[in-house]
Design an enzyme around this catalytic site. Structure first.
Site, PDB file in Angstrom:
ATOM      1  N   ASP A 168       0.875  -1.180   0.000  1.00  0.00           N
ATOM      2  CA  ASP A 168       0.000   0.000   0.000  1.00  0.00           C
ATOM      3  C   ASP A 168       0.906   1.222   0.000  1.00  0.00           C
ATOM      4  OD1 ASP A 168      -2.027   1.814   0.093  1.00  0.00           O
ATOM      5  OD2 ASP A 168      -2.762   1.266   2.079  1.00  0.00           O
ATOM      6  N   ASN A 173       1.659   6.863   3.330  1.00  0.00           N
ATOM      7  CA  ASN A 173       2.185   5.795   4.170  1.00  0.00           C
ATOM      8  C   ASN A 173       3.693   5.855   4.343  1.00  0.00           C
ATOM      9  OD1 ASN A 173      -0.351   4.795   4.673  1.00  0.00           O
ATOM     10  ND2 ASN A 173      -0.309   3.406   2.910  1.00  0.00           N
ATOM     11  N   ASP A 187       0.914   1.270   7.734  1.00  0.00           N
ATOM     12  CA  ASP A 187      -0.121   0.583   6.946  1.00  0.00           C
ATOM     13  C   ASP A 187       0.469  -0.559   6.128  1.00  0.00           C
ATOM     14  OD1 ASP A 187      -1.986   2.202   8.057  1.00  0.00           O
ATOM     15  OD2 ASP A 187      -2.352   3.422   6.280  1.00  0.00           O
TER      16      ASP A 187
END
Length: 243
Positions: A168, A173, A187
């Site tokens: 992700d 992130n 994440d």
């Protein structure tokens, strides 16, 4: 998500209110502030100036199982949040993690310093991709969306250089220090083993949402790679299908 304006929806609590576990932890850590709400109803809160609480309703909750495991695999090998506690009931699961230094690479500071943020994102992705693939247990390596082969997308590009993939790699992130250095990732529920272009395709696309169009070539240059249009197309389509 197709427009920067859509981001506002992900900072709204929604109809269900603050989960009971969050209310209980406020007594210890301080007032909870909503940080993010994802498309599946999962919520992330910051408790005072301390830890983060990620809460996910079932059936989406298994993603938190994967994230909990990934934090354990990466502890001491890659800068990720330390797991403080976790729990579950019939309706949801939650993770409590310690904060990392730095801030998300798409905050107001980094909209004014985009080149530094993009360079930090590239450094972080190179660090993930440099991890030994056996950091992910072999029986779990294929759980990321990046390793799936659905019908309808055409042939998968051959995987000749498997790496650990974040899974992700959207720009938020990546965490960046005030000096502009990459300091960590969050994440990690889709951590796995696959093609580095699974991360690069998503990370570069997310720059359009967070910084506006025109910055994708800068990410590829900072990473040190020439764009691969076939792999970019394939992994963006797969990500849209699986996410």
């Amino acid at each position: 998500m197709s427009d920067v304006a859509d981001l506002a929806a992900f900072h709204t609590l929604g109809p269900d209110g603050v989960p009971a576990v969050v209310l209980g932890l406020q007594e210890r850590y301080g007032t909870a502030q909503l940080v993010w709400r994802n498309e599946l109803g999962g919520l992330t809160f910051r408790l005072g100036d301390g830890p983060y609480l990620k809460w996910s309703p079932r059936p989406a909750a298994p993603a938190l199982d994967r994230e909990r495991d990934a934090l354990g695999w990466l502890a001491g090998r890659h800068p990720v949040p330390a797991l403080l506690d976790h729990g579950a009931d019939d309706h949801a699961q939650w993770l409590l993690t310690a904060p990392l230094p730095g801030e998300h690479a798409v905050g107001d500071r980094w909209r004014a310093r985009r080149s530094e943020a993009i360079a930090a994102i590239a450094v972080g992705l190179r660090a993930v991709h440099a991890l030994p693939v056996d950091v992910v247990p072999a029986h779990r390596a294929g759980e990321s969306w990046a390793a799936r082969t659905p019908t309808g997308l055409g042939p998968r590009p051959p995987l000749t250089d498997p790496v650990v993939v974040h899974g992700d790699a959207c720009a938020p992130n990546t965490l960046v220090s005030g000096a502009g250095a990459w300091v960590g990732h969050v994440d990690l529920g889709d951590l796995g083993v696959g093609d580095r272009w699974a991360d690069l395709a998503v990370a570069s696309l997310s720059l359009d949402w967070n910084f506006g169009e025109g910055h994708q070539p800068e990410l590829f240059r900072a990473y040190g790679i020439e764009p691969d249009p076939e792999r970019i197309r394939y992994y963006r389509a797969l990500w849209e299908l699986e996410s």
